[in-house]
Scaffold this active site. Structure first.
Site, short mmCIF file in Angstrom:
data_model
loop_
_atom_site.label_atom_id
_atom_site.label_comp_id
_atom_site.label_asym_id
_atom_site.label_seq_id
_atom_site.Cartn_x
_atom_site.Cartn_y
_atom_site.Cartn_z
N GLU B 55 0.80 -1.23 0.00
CA GLU B 55 0.00 0.00 0.00
C GLU B 55 0.84 1.28 0.00
OE1 GLU B 55 -2.33 -0.86 3.41
OE2 GLU B 55 -0.72 -0.46 4.82
N LEU B 56 2.09 1.19 0.40
CA LEU B 56 2.96 2.36 0.39
C LEU B 56 3.19 2.90 -1.01
CD1 LEU B 56 3.56 1.14 3.20
CD2 LEU B 56 5.95 1.75 2.88
#
Lengths: 303, 258
Positions: B55-56
């Protein structure tokens, strides 16, 4: 030549973040979190801030514990490698802060709507879930084309985005690399932008690689030279994540008194990044430095 | 179970069981902590061609060159396939291009709904947990998701106090009614066993117990009358090779013990 926007950290925070501001600070989830800027906000005793972000590791917990915050619009607040953020927990449980619960996707959409000048963005996430109950900015709508159910996420236009970058010129033209999280949406959506930078470089240096620019410099209000300004989070090209720091923070943040002690060590006595690095110590800094370099090839932007 | 005698501990069994859920070539959205180890273990064993999304804003087809504490550690960025925006990863997920995702949880109910936001104790006192992060999105939009969590009675409840990440809601039709496009949870890997979902009802059942764990242990630690599979089995114990790989991935034993 445009005017220089270079300010020291104190002046940048004093000028652009009055109490009561809404701000994105830590848009990249785990990396490049502007801790130095956050600590200056604490030292200046700002109040009633609204913090906006996806995951900002322990920075939100610190600002909440220091009493700077009245509301949070975020997907996750805690300590990434250990779990709970104790100040956040205390703040919610004693009612001193209010929370609008987001997911990483809904907060992205809120800022993207803000960035696009739209009232909301649709998404397919969270349908049927309880985010709807604890976030007034999330509502169900029907798609005007297909009739299917969609989650509408209300736009957010923060007063300020504080973004840490690897290098910037004095006008706010800046290079960032690594993962971007929601930093690009945050910059575009915010009224003002403060950049903290590991290095200050010449404009020509930035212009030789415009694909690496995080947001156009004309929208930036202030540039601050802040080496080690993201510690203990990692800064690609500069230093690794300081895991020990996060483990120590977990212990210190467990109760209010030990959190006060933590502030007395890491925040209160610091006047500038030199002070911070002195407290950190040369040995610790050495251990965090990049040891396995991986340089990219340059590209030709010529004509 | 005594680690010295068996050669493995329950956390290692969990990670091993979770890794077995990943097939080669799949696109996997990888969550924080134990899910990350499970993904790396799968890539090191039977799913070398699986691609990980984080998700980063990271897409990566290789295990990081050094052990990680978290997905944002620089070795996980260095040599990745793509460094981009959170919105890019979420777009791939929302388009239905993610096969499987892993999420951790604090509280789960019989329909696999997950709570990582607010829990209420017997006296009504509310404890605030960190929140969704990307979990709600993974549970809403992935083709299937795998939940990894500790098996304790106060965590395995009849109904979650707050529905952060949707499972099958109140039954198997619920997701369709709500308009959710993802497939829902396919497995819950716990400290005691592996649980799966009845495709007719959306209700969780016990599929296997970990070595040394009894059905009674599981029932005692579950807050509703849990159904048991007719073909209940014992979770495969991790072999020597797996344990060695896990020790390399987590040399300090921070996540999986020593």
């Amino acid at each position: 030549m445009a005017e220089s926007k270079l300010l020291n950290l104190q002046d940048a925070i004093k000028r652009y973040i009055p109490s009561g501001s809404s701000l994105v600070i830590g848009a990249t989830l785990e990396t490049m979190i502007p801790f130095a800027a956050g600590h200056e906000i604490i030292r200046q005793g700002k109040k009633n801030l609204t913090l906006i972000g996806p995951i900002s590791d322990i920075l939100f917990d610190q600002l909440i514990g220091a009493g700077c915050v009245s509301s949070v619009k975020a997907a996750w607040v805690g300590n990434v490698i250990t779990g709970s953020g104790y100040n956040f927990r205390r703040g919610v449980e004693n009612g001193s802060i209010t929370v609008e619960d987001h997911s990483n996707l809904t907060i992205t959409m809120a800022l993207r709507a803000g960035a696009m000048g739209l009232p909301f963005m649709p998404t397919l996430t969270a349908l049927g879930g309880d985010l709807y109950k604890t976030n007034t900015g999330i509502k169900e709508i029907d798609c005007p084309f297909t009739g299917r159910k969609l989650t509408a996420v209300a736009s957010i236009n923060p007063d300020v985005a504080v973004i840490h970058v690897q290098r910037s010129d004095e006008h706010g033209n800046a290079h960032a690399w690594g993962n971007f999280g929601i930093a690009r949406e945050a910059c575009l959506a915010s009224e003002k932008i403060i950049l903290t930078a590991e290095e200050i470089v010449e404009t020509e240096f930035i212009k030789r690689d415009p694909n690496r620019v995080i947001t156009p410099g004309f929208r930036v209000s202030a540039v601050v030279h802040a080496p080690w300004g993201a510690h203990p989070s990692p800064a690609p090209g500069f230093y690794n994540r300081d895991h020990e720091f996060f483990l120590e923070y977990r212990e210190f943040s467990k109760n209010r008194e030990s959190f006060r002690n933590w502030l007395e060590t890491w925040v209160t006595p610091v006047r500038n990044s030199g002070d911070y690095r002195k407290i950190l110590g040369a040995g610790r800094m050495d251990s965090l430095k990049i040891k396995n370099h991986m340089l990219s090839e340059g590209v030709d932007y010529g004509y | 179970m005594d680690t010295d005698i068996a050669g493995f501990n329950m956390r290692q069994v969990m990670v091993s069981a979770a890794s077995a859920e990943i097939k080669n070539g799949e696109v996997v959205f990888v969550g924080m902590r134990l899910p990350m180890l499970a993904f790396f273990l799968a890539k090191s064993l039977h799913a070398a061609d699986a691609v990980g999304l984080y998700e980063l804003g990271i897409a990566r087809d290789s295990v990081a060159p050094m052990p990680l504490m978290t997905m944002g550690d620089l070795p996980n960025l260095s040599g990745s396939l793509w460094l981009a925006d959170t919105g890019d990863m979420m777009g791939l997920l929302q388009r239905g291009l993610v096969d499987a995702s892993f999420i951790g949880g604090a509280q789960v109910d019989r329909f696999g709904n997950l709570n990582t936001s607010y829990v209420r104790d017997k006296n009504g006192k509310v404890t605030r947990l960190p929140g969704s992060g990307g979990a709600c999105d993974l549970a809403s939009l992935g083709k299937r998701h795998i939940i990894i969590m500790s098996h304790e009675k106060h965590r395995f409840v009849e109904r979650v106090d707050y529905l952060t990440s949707p499972g099958y809601g109140t039954g198997v039709e619920w997701r369709k009614e709500k308009g959710l496009t993802g497939g829902g949870p396919s497995a819950v890997i716990t400290t005691l066993g592996v649980l799966r979902f009845d495709i007719k009802t959306g209700e969780m059942y016990l599929a296997s117990t970990h070595p040394g764990v009894t059905v009674e242990d599981v029932l005692k630690n579950t807050g509703w009358s849990l159904k048991i599979s007719d073909t209940l089995s014992v979770t495969r114990a991790p072999g020597r090779e797996e344990i060695d790989i896990l020790k390399n991935l987590d040399p300090g034993g921070f996540w999986t013990g020593n």
